[in-house]
Structure formats: C-alpha cells, structure tokens
Design an enzyme around this catalytic site. Structure first.
Site, PDB file in Angstrom:
ATOM      1  N   GLU A 141      -0.565 -11.629  -8.820  1.00 41.32           N
ATOM      2  CA  GLU A 141       0.032 -10.454  -8.298  1.00 41.32           C
ATOM      3  C   GLU A 141       1.080  -9.924  -9.352  1.00 41.32           C
ATOM      4  OE1 GLU A 141       2.520  -9.757  -4.383  1.00 41.32           O
ATOM      5  OE2 GLU A 141       3.641 -11.074  -5.679  1.00 41.32           O
ATOM      6  N   ALA A 167       3.677  -1.395  -1.344  1.00 36.06           N
ATOM      7  CA  ALA A 167       4.298  -1.788  -0.126  1.00 36.06           C
ATOM      8  C   ALA A 167       3.622  -2.682   0.729  1.00 36.06           C
ATOM      9  CB  ALA A 167       4.698  -0.579   0.525  1.00 36.06           C
ATOM     10  N   ARG A 212      11.696  -6.355   0.749  1.00 40.03           N
ATOM     11  CA  ARG A 212      10.464  -6.329  -0.445  1.00 40.03           C
ATOM     12  C   ARG A 212      10.514  -7.972  -0.893  1.00 40.03           C
ATOM     13  NH1 ARG A 212       9.584  -0.938  -1.976  1.00 40.03           N
ATOM     14  NH2 ARG A 212      11.603   0.363  -1.308  1.00 40.03           N
ATOM     15  N   SER A 266       8.628  -3.454 -10.754  1.00 38.87           N
ATOM     16  CA  SER A 266      10.117  -3.726 -10.455  1.00 38.87           C
ATOM     17  C   SER A 266      10.412  -5.163 -10.114  1.00 38.87           C
ATOM     18  CB  SER A 266      10.626  -2.699  -9.351  1.00 38.87           C
ATOM     19  OG  SER A 266       9.950  -3.254  -8.009  1.00 38.87           O
ATOM     20  N   TYR A 270      10.722   2.923 -11.635  1.00 31.93           N
ATOM     21  CA  TYR A 270       9.442   2.540 -12.177  1.00 31.93           C
ATOM     22  C   TYR A 270       8.983   2.661 -13.624  1.00 31.93           C
ATOM     23  CZ  TYR A 270       8.952   1.633  -7.303  1.00 31.93           C
ATOM     24  OH  TYR A 270       9.119   0.908  -6.004  1.00 31.93           O
ATOM     25  N   ASN A 299      -1.447  -5.098  -7.665  1.00 33.82           N
ATOM     26  CA  ASN A 299      -0.051  -4.535  -7.322  1.00 33.82           C
ATOM     27  C   ASN A 299      -0.312  -3.753  -6.045  1.00 33.82           C
ATOM     28  OD1 ASN A 299       2.251  -3.564  -6.715  1.00 33.82           O
ATOM     29  ND2 ASN A 299       2.603  -2.695  -8.879  1.00 33.82           N
ATOM     30  N   PRO A 302      -0.848   1.400  -2.619  1.00 30.96           N
ATOM     31  CA  PRO A 302      -0.134   2.935  -2.175  1.00 30.96           C
ATOM     32  C   PRO A 302       1.014   3.472  -3.022  1.00 30.96           C
ATOM     33  CG  PRO A 302       0.488   1.281  -0.568  1.00 30.96           C
ATOM     34  CD  PRO A 302      -0.501   0.432  -1.535  1.00 30.96           C
ATOM     35  N   ASN A 303       0.913   4.735  -3.381  1.00 30.93           N
ATOM     36  CA  ASN A 303       1.910   5.637  -4.059  1.00 30.93           C
ATOM     37  C   ASN A 303       1.924   5.080  -5.756  1.00 30.93           C
ATOM     38  OD1 ASN A 303       2.988   6.946  -1.964  1.00 30.93           O
ATOM     39  ND2 ASN A 303       3.608   5.022  -1.257  1.00 30.93           N
ATOM     40  N   ARG A 353       8.142  10.329 -10.489  1.00 26.69           N
ATOM     41  CA  ARG A 353       9.552  10.167 -10.017  1.00 26.69           C
ATOM     42  C   ARG A 353       9.861   8.651 -10.014  1.00 26.69           C
ATOM     43  NH1 ARG A 353       8.745  10.691  -4.196  1.00 26.69           N
ATOM     44  NH2 ARG A 353       6.516  11.073  -4.469  1.00 26.69           N
ATOM     45  N   HIS A 394       4.166  -6.516   1.089  1.00 31.31           N
ATOM     46  CA  HIS A 394       5.099  -7.181   1.991  1.00 31.31           C
ATOM     47  C   HIS A 394       4.896  -7.005   3.374  1.00 31.31           C
ATOM     48  CE1 HIS A 394       7.269  -6.286  -1.635  1.00 31.31           C
ATOM     49  NE2 HIS A 394       7.470  -5.153  -1.620  1.00 31.31           N
ATOM     50  N   ASP A 454      -5.590 -12.269   3.523  1.00 33.84           N
ATOM     51  CA  ASP A 454      -6.840 -12.826   3.979  1.00 33.84           C
ATOM     52  C   ASP A 454      -8.171 -12.447   3.010  1.00 33.84           C
ATOM     53  OD1 ASP A 454      -5.316 -13.994   5.878  1.00 33.84           O
ATOM     54  OD2 ASP A 454      -6.291 -12.912   7.664  1.00 33.84           O
ATOM     55  N   ARG A 476      15.993  -6.083  -5.231  1.00 32.92           N
ATOM     56  CA  ARG A 476      15.942  -4.902  -4.457  1.00 32.92           C
ATOM     57  C   ARG A 476      16.426  -5.062  -2.794  1.00 32.92           C
ATOM     58  NH1 ARG A 476      10.849  -1.336  -5.997  1.00 32.92           N
ATOM     59  NH2 ARG A 476      12.255   0.262  -5.018  1.00 32.92           N
ATOM     60  N   HIS A 489       4.316  -6.806  -9.723  1.00 31.34           N
ATOM     61  CA  HIS A 489       5.311  -5.892  -9.385  1.00 31.34           C
ATOM     62  C   HIS A 489       6.030  -5.280 -10.688  1.00 31.34           C
ATOM     63  CE1 HIS A 489       4.526  -6.096  -5.194  1.00 31.34           C
ATOM     64  NE2 HIS A 489       4.760  -7.506  -5.294  1.00 31.34           N
TER      65      HIS A 489
HETATM   66  O1  CA2 Z   1       7.421  -2.945  -8.097  1.00 30.28           O
HETATM   67  C1  CA2 Z   1       6.393  -2.671  -7.748  1.00 30.28           C
HETATM   68  O2  CA2 Z   1       5.550  -2.764  -8.518  1.00 30.28           O
HETATM   69  C2  CA2 Z   1       6.216  -2.359  -6.205  1.00 30.28           C
HETATM   70  O3  CA2 Z   1       4.869  -2.844  -5.798  1.00 30.28           O
HETATM   71  C3  CA2 Z   1       5.985  -0.822  -6.168  1.00 30.28           C
HETATM   72  C4  CA2 Z   1       5.878  -0.396  -4.637  1.00 30.28           C
HETATM   73  C5  CA2 Z   1       7.205  -0.902  -3.607  1.00 30.28           C
HETATM   74  O4  CA2 Z   1       6.737  -0.695  -2.291  1.00 30.28           O
HETATM   75  C6  CA2 Z   1       6.906  -2.462  -4.013  1.00 30.28           C
HETATM   76  O5  CA2 Z   1       8.190  -3.039  -2.990  1.00 30.28           O
HETATM   77  C7  CA2 Z   1       7.059  -2.886  -5.378  1.00 30.28           C
HETATM   78  C8  CA2 Z   1       6.041   1.065  -4.460  1.00 30.28           C
HETATM   79  C9  CA2 Z   1       5.202   1.960  -5.531  1.00 30.28           C
HETATM   80  C10 CA2 Z   1       5.665   3.480  -5.599  1.00 30.28           C
HETATM   81  O6  CA2 Z   1       5.644   3.840  -6.748  1.00 30.28           O
HETATM   82  C11 CA2 Z   1       6.085   5.292  -7.008  1.00 30.28           C
HETATM   83  C12 CA2 Z   1       6.134   5.402  -8.392  1.00 30.28           C
HETATM   84  C13 CA2 Z   1       6.834   6.776  -8.627  1.00 30.28           C
HETATM   85  C14 CA2 Z   1       7.347   7.404  -7.644  1.00 30.28           C
HETATM   86  C15 CA2 Z   1       7.336   7.135  -6.326  1.00 30.28           C
HETATM   87  C16 CA2 Z   1       6.509   5.859  -6.005  1.00 30.28           C
END
Ligand code: CA2
Length: 155
Positions: free
Chosen positions: A104, A83, A117, A108, A28, A80, A15-16, A23, A86, A93, A113, A106
């Site tokens: 896996e 969220a 996370r 960041s 990121y 990846n 997601p996202n 952004r 977590h 599973d 953080r 990530h």
């Molecule tokens: O660091 C990572 O790759 C994460 O998986 C990214 C997730 C975050 O919830 C994990 O804790 C760590 C969030 C991805 C959201 O990506 C965005 C990118 C640009 C703008 C907004 C969100």
C-alpha cells in the site's frame, strides 16, 4: 533464444488520484498521475518487471482490477486506494482473496492528517505500507516488492 514474458505488477490508483498535479500541491505535490505511472514503469523495468497501471474512481472497478491481476498471473500489486483505503472492507477482501503480494502507498503522511485517515483496510491486506514520501513512495514500494518476490535489479 526466446525470452520468457516479463513478470507483471499491477499499479492501482483509486478515487481522485487522476487529479494529481492539478490541486492541493501542498499535500500531494506537483506531479501528475501520468508522472506517477511513468515512474512506476521505469522502476519496474529496473527489476525486469512490467508495470500495468490503472486508475479508477469506482470501488467495484478497483476490485475488478485486483481480480484481473490474479487472472493475468501478476506477481505483485502496488495500491493507493485513496479514500477507499479508509472505508473499503470490499477492497481488503479482494486483496486478501487473490493472495498476490501487495504494497500500500499513500503520497501524504496519513498519520499527520485527520484522524479518519489513520486507519486503512487496505494496509491490513498488504505485506507493507508506505506513506509520506510523496510520489517517491511508489518507487520505494516497487523496490520493496521486488526484494520480496526475488526480482533482481538489472545492471
Ligand atoms: O496520500 C494519499 O495518497 C491518499 O491516498 C490520497 C487520497 C486521500 O483520501 C487519502 O487519505 C490519502 C486522496 C487523493 C486525492 O488526490 C487529489 C489530488 C489532487 C487534487 C485533489 C485530490
């Protein structure tokens, strides 16, 4: 002589991650999801592998992709789960269930953080986990997966 079809790895983004590059560049970076997927396809090709890249904002669809990876006899998964890493026992599973070597990633450094996370269910189902390398983590993960499954770098 006919060549065997190239072995496939699945690259799954959660997601996202479709918002990459739009952004939060301080967290990121500036690369887009398309950049990540290109990097993955190019890195996989260096090991004679094909990267099948998918992204979903839905937990169930990510689980379906993991099941599909097994049905398609994929030789590895890079994930990846965003969220959901977590929170999702269901993704854990699914990864355990298919018995496909998984790494896996990530982008960041999740340990630098918020504390929510710091725990990852998907990490527990993977043989390795990388964080904090930016999108280069995907390249490193594919390289590590290739070593694990014995896929040699092409000259
Ligand atoms: O660091 C990572 O790759 C994460 O998986 C990214 C997730 C975050 O919830 C994990 O804790 C760590 C969030 C991805 C959201 O990506 C965005 C990118 C640009 C703008 C907004 C969100």
């Amino acid at each position: 002589m006919a060549q065997a079809p190239a072995a496939t790895i699945y690259v799954l983004n959660g997601p996202n991650l479709n918002l990459l590059g739009t952004r939060e560049p301080e967290t990121y970076g500036h690369a887009t999801l398309a950049d990540v997927e290109r990097l993955c396809r190019e890195t996989a090709a260096q090991f004679g592998l094909v990267a099948d890249c998918r992204q979903s904002n839905r937990e169930g669809e990510l689980i379906d992709f993991i099941h599909e990876a097994q049905a398609m006899q994929a030789v590895g998964i890079i994930i990846n789960a965003g969220a959901y890493s977590h929170t999702s026992i269901a993704l854990h599973d699914a990864l355990v269930g298919v018995k496909i070597p998984a790494v896996e990633v990530h982008i960041s450094n999740i340990y630098a953080r918020e504390s929510f996370r710091h725990h990852s269910f998907t990490a527990k189902a993977a043989f390795a986990s990388l964080c904090g390398f930016g999108i280069d983590g995907y390249r490193l993960a594919i390289s590590g997966l290739a070593a694990r499954i014995g896929a040699k770098a092409r000259a």
